[in-house]
Design a protein around this motif. Structure first.
Motif, PDB file in Angstrom:
ATOM      1  N   MET A   1       0.837  -1.201   0.000  1.00  0.00           N
ATOM      2  CA  MET A   1       0.000   0.000   0.000  1.00  0.00           C
ATOM      3  C   MET A   1       0.877   1.258   0.000  1.00  0.00           C
ATOM      4  SD  MET A   1      -3.371   0.744   2.297  1.00  0.00           S
ATOM      5  CE  MET A   1      -2.770   1.699   3.661  1.00  0.00           C
ATOM      6  N   ILE A   7       4.455  10.177  -0.018  1.00  0.00           N
ATOM      7  CA  ILE A   7       4.182  10.889  -1.268  1.00  0.00           C
ATOM      8  C   ILE A   7       4.592  12.347  -1.115  1.00  0.00           C
ATOM      9  CG2 ILE A   7       2.331  11.762  -2.748  1.00  0.00           C
ATOM     10  CD1 ILE A   7       0.793   9.202  -2.193  1.00  0.00           C
ATOM     11  N   LEU A  16       2.493   6.763  -7.377  1.00  0.00           N
ATOM     12  CA  LEU A  16       1.305   7.449  -6.859  1.00  0.00           C
ATOM     13  C   LEU A  16       0.103   6.500  -6.942  1.00  0.00           C
ATOM     14  CD1 LEU A  16       1.722  11.038  -8.329  1.00  0.00           C
ATOM     15  CD2 LEU A  16       2.162  10.269  -6.000  1.00  0.00           C
ATOM     16  N   THR A  17      -0.956   6.854  -6.231  1.00  0.00           N
ATOM     17  CA  THR A  17      -2.135   5.982  -6.219  1.00  0.00           C
ATOM     18  C   THR A  17      -3.044   6.314  -7.395  1.00  0.00           C
ATOM     19  OG1 THR A  17      -3.403   7.535  -4.884  1.00  0.00           O
ATOM     20  CG2 THR A  17      -2.075   5.927  -3.687  1.00  0.00           C
ATOM     21  N   PRO A  18      -3.762   5.320  -7.916  1.00  0.00           N
ATOM     22  CA  PRO A  18      -4.692   5.599  -9.020  1.00  0.00           C
ATOM     23  C   PRO A  18      -5.754   6.610  -8.582  1.00  0.00           C
ATOM     24  CG  PRO A  18      -4.822   3.280  -8.331  1.00  0.00           C
ATOM     25  CD  PRO A  18      -3.736   3.917  -7.534  1.00  0.00           C
ATOM     26  N   GLY A  19      -5.970   7.625  -9.422  1.00  0.00           N
ATOM     27  CA  GLY A  19      -6.995   8.624  -9.119  1.00  0.00           C
ATOM     28  C   GLY A  19      -6.652   9.498  -7.933  1.00  0.00           C
ATOM     29  N   GLY A  20      -5.418   9.401  -7.417  1.00  0.00           N
ATOM     30  CA  GLY A  20      -5.043  10.205  -6.258  1.00  0.00           C
ATOM     31  C   GLY A  20      -5.723   9.760  -4.976  1.00  0.00           C
ATOM     32  N   GLU A  21      -6.186   8.514  -4.933  1.00  0.00           N
ATOM     33  CA  GLU A  21      -6.844   8.001  -3.726  1.00  0.00           C
ATOM     34  C   GLU A  21      -5.901   8.094  -2.530  1.00  0.00           C
ATOM     35  OE1 GLU A  21      -7.647   4.021  -4.953  1.00  0.00           O
ATOM     36  OE2 GLU A  21      -9.715   4.476  -5.513  1.00  0.00           O
ATOM     37  N   ILE A  22      -6.482   8.350  -1.360  1.00  0.00           N
ATOM     38  CA  ILE A  22      -5.690   8.392  -0.132  1.00  0.00           C
ATOM     39  C   ILE A  22      -6.234   7.311   0.798  1.00  0.00           C
ATOM     40  CG2 ILE A  22      -4.970   9.808   1.824  1.00  0.00           C
ATOM     41  CD1 ILE A  22      -5.612  12.251  -0.073  1.00  0.00           C
ATOM     42  N   TYR A  23      -5.349   6.459   1.279  1.00  0.00           N
ATOM     43  CA  TYR A  23      -5.792   5.265   1.993  1.00  0.00           C
ATOM     44  C   TYR A  23      -5.766   5.384   3.513  1.00  0.00           C
ATOM     45  CZ  TYR A  23      -5.040   3.444  -2.706  1.00  0.00           C
ATOM     46  OH  TYR A  23      -5.081   3.254  -4.066  1.00  0.00           O
ATOM     47  N   PRO A  25      -6.885   8.126   7.049  1.00  0.00           N
ATOM     48  CA  PRO A  25      -7.602   9.338   7.450  1.00  0.00           C
ATOM     49  C   PRO A  25      -6.632  10.397   7.997  1.00  0.00           C
ATOM     50  CG  PRO A  25      -7.729   7.702   9.181  1.00  0.00           C
ATOM     51  CD  PRO A  25      -6.906   7.092   8.096  1.00  0.00           C
TER      52      PRO A  25
ATOM     53  N   SER B  95     -11.537   9.454 -13.956  1.00  0.00           N
ATOM     54  CA  SER B  95     -10.330   9.914 -13.264  1.00  0.00           C
ATOM     55  C   SER B  95     -10.254   9.366 -11.845  1.00  0.00           C
ATOM     56  CB  SER B  95     -10.240  11.436 -13.278  1.00  0.00           C
ATOM     57  OG  SER B  95     -11.369  11.987 -12.648  1.00  0.00           O
ATOM     58  N   HIS B 219      -1.099  11.832 -12.184  1.00  0.00           N
ATOM     59  CA  HIS B 219      -2.331  11.032 -12.155  1.00  0.00           C
ATOM     60  C   HIS B 219      -2.898  10.831 -13.559  1.00  0.00           C
ATOM     61  CE1 HIS B 219      -2.649  12.191  -7.694  1.00  0.00           C
ATOM     62  NE2 HIS B 219      -2.307  10.920  -7.783  1.00  0.00           N
TER      63      HIS B 219
END
Lengths: 108, 396
Positions: A1, A7, A16-23, A25, B95, B219
């Protein structure tokens, strides 16, 4: 992960994560978003009467209210400074909170 | 098992077999029947889908985005202005890398308002980052919808998929069709198991955060790489699909292209008309062939160039205008794909069939007549023309 702390602005696209997802909180505190502020709020703890006015005075969530102690710290984010500068003609409205101009940023 | 069903019926039936978690539903001609049939399945308890009837297509796609981000498999159907109202959300879905499946029943965009077929709706969304797969007939509409999820949900892809069929021509025409057994469909698509989703409580997730210049470019590169990877995944899924259905699919279909000198490049139901014309011309000794584009996004440029490398003259037939004043969208892609060939065929663009204007076998024969003339003289005449409209010189 991929963790937010790993980052930064030098991270290659492959890491980087796909779509800028943040895993995780609460990752906003890892990032300094306040480079544009012009004033710094200064808290005088000895003047604090626990009147709670700093809470509505400052932007939402800027003053964390905790049981037993109104004041923990001024979060030194730009949001506080912008609010103080923009909305309050006299920074002496709250005796515990003072606004000092920032040192101008070094010329780059 | 052979059945007789319309295009909309088979897509609704495919949805029933898949039993998605959520459907964002809003009616618009000619796709209205899809949510309509599906509502019956919901009412009869044949599926346990959360059927969300909303007030616009902007909302139906928003429902799908939220549901998919939450970890649910979501589906949607729309046409024309409905798709146009979704444009903003199409970009958001792609996206955010949410593999939603949308049945697009192609219809002309207003104005003037028109309910019949052309590709102006999905062509407007061609740069939104969705995989686009086009069907020639009901069977392909059904097969494409079933293949959509294994393509879009794969980790190397994670992109939404739009399966397109021609409004009325395919959506409302009743044809013989082979349906798969529901168990086979469910085994084929498998469970949707995203690695990260909003309802996974041990793993808090933020979807679609603010993304400024230090990150946005990276991205977008990730997204572009996913679209490139989709090409291989589409072929992989086609191989698996052939095992359960006996029907084989590629990025495009080549019809009598082995020794073709004159060829067409087009999409959708016109391929059937073109095949009839080609069979007739072949009997007369004319080496005519067809490339029917199935996958428009990602565009199979290199493969198409190879397929057309040995032809002498090619007509791209665009069933949407595009208003670039330089030819339609399929022409732009095809012409670009052919640029790297050492010896390129002559190439023209013919925009036809807008707003459901009929195209007949004789019309296709006329196009081949033009190609034969170009191949012989080396003069292409007008690069980009329209076909089928009334003019002072007669019907073009």
């Amino acid at each position: 992960m991929i963790y937010a702390k790993d980052i930064n602005e030098h991270t290659p696209w492959q890491e980087l994560t796909p779509g800028g997802e943040i895993y995780e909180p609460g990752t906003a505190r890892l990032f300094n978003t306040g480079t544009w502020r012009t004033n710094t709020p200064v808290f005088h703890e000895e003047a604090c009467k626990h009147c709670m006015l700093c809470v509505p005075f400052c932007p939402d969530s800027a003053i964390p209210v905790k049981t037993g102690n109104v004041w923990t710290s001024i979060m030194c984010t730009a949001r506080v400074a912008v609010s103080v500068k923009t909305y309050v003609p006299s920074p002496r409205l709250l005796w515990c909170l003072e606004v000092q101009p920032n040192e101008p940023p070094p010329f780059r | 098992m052979s059945h007789r069903l319309s295009g909309n019926e088979v897509v609704a039936y495919a949805m029933k077999q898949i039993n998605p978690d959520v459907m964002g539903a809003f009616p618009i001609t000619p796709s209205t029947e899809i949510p309509e049939y599906f509502a019956q399945y919901v009412a009869n308890g044949e599926v346990n889908t959360e059927y969300v009837a909303v007030e616009s297509e902007h909302s139906s796609m928003s429902v799908c985005i939220a549901a998919q981000a939450a970890g649910a498999r979501s589906v949607c159907a729309t046409s024309s202005c409905g798709l146009a109202l979704m444009y903003e959300l199409l970009y958001v879905a792609a996206s955010c890398r949410l593999p939603i499946t949308l049945a697009c029943v192609n219809r002309a965009l207003s104005g003037p308002i028109n309910i019949n077929h052309d590709y102006s709706d999905s062509m407007g969304g061609r740069d939104a980052g969705w995989i686009q797969i086009y069907a020639e007939n009901n069977q392909e509409a059904y097969d494409n919808f079933i293949m959509a999820m294994p393509i879009g949900e794969h980790l190397s892809v994670r992109l939404p998929v739009m399966t397109c069929m021609d409004g009325f021509i395919t959506s409302h025409a009743v044809e013989n069709i082979e349906l798969l057994e529901t168990d086979a469909v469910r085994r084929f698509i498998g469970q949707y198991n995203p690695e990260h989703y909003l309802l996974k409580k041990e793993n808090p997730l933020a979807v679609g955060p603010y993304d400024l210049s230090p990150y946005y470019m990276e991205h977008k590169v990730l997204q572009a790489e996913a679209m490139k990877a989709a090409r291989a995944r589409i072929l992989e899924v086609a191989v698996e699909f052939e095992k359960i259905s006996g029907r084989s699919y590629g990025l495009f279909e080549e019809y009598r292209m082995e020794d073709a000198e004159l060829a067409l490049v087009l999409m959708g139901s016109t391929a059937g008309t073109a095949k009839a014309a080609i069979d007739k011309l072949r009997e007369e000794g004319i080496k005519a062939g067809l490339v029917k584009i199935r996958v428009f996004r990602p565009f199979p440029g290199e493969e198409l160039a190879r397929a057309l490398a040995d032809t002498r003259a090619v007509a791209v037939m665009d069933k949407s205008e595009g208003f670039s004043a330089n030819g339609g969208p399929l022409f732009a892609e095809t012409r670009s794909a052919l640029y790297d060939l050492k010896e390129r065929p002559y190439l023209i663009d013919i925009v036809y069939g807008l707003g459901g204007r009929d195209v007949k076998v004789e019309d296709i024969e006329k196009v081949f007549g033009r190609l034969a003339n170009i191949a012989q003289t080396g003069e292409i005449g007008s690069l980009y023309t329209h076909m089928g409209q009334r003019s002072k010189e007669g019907i073009a």
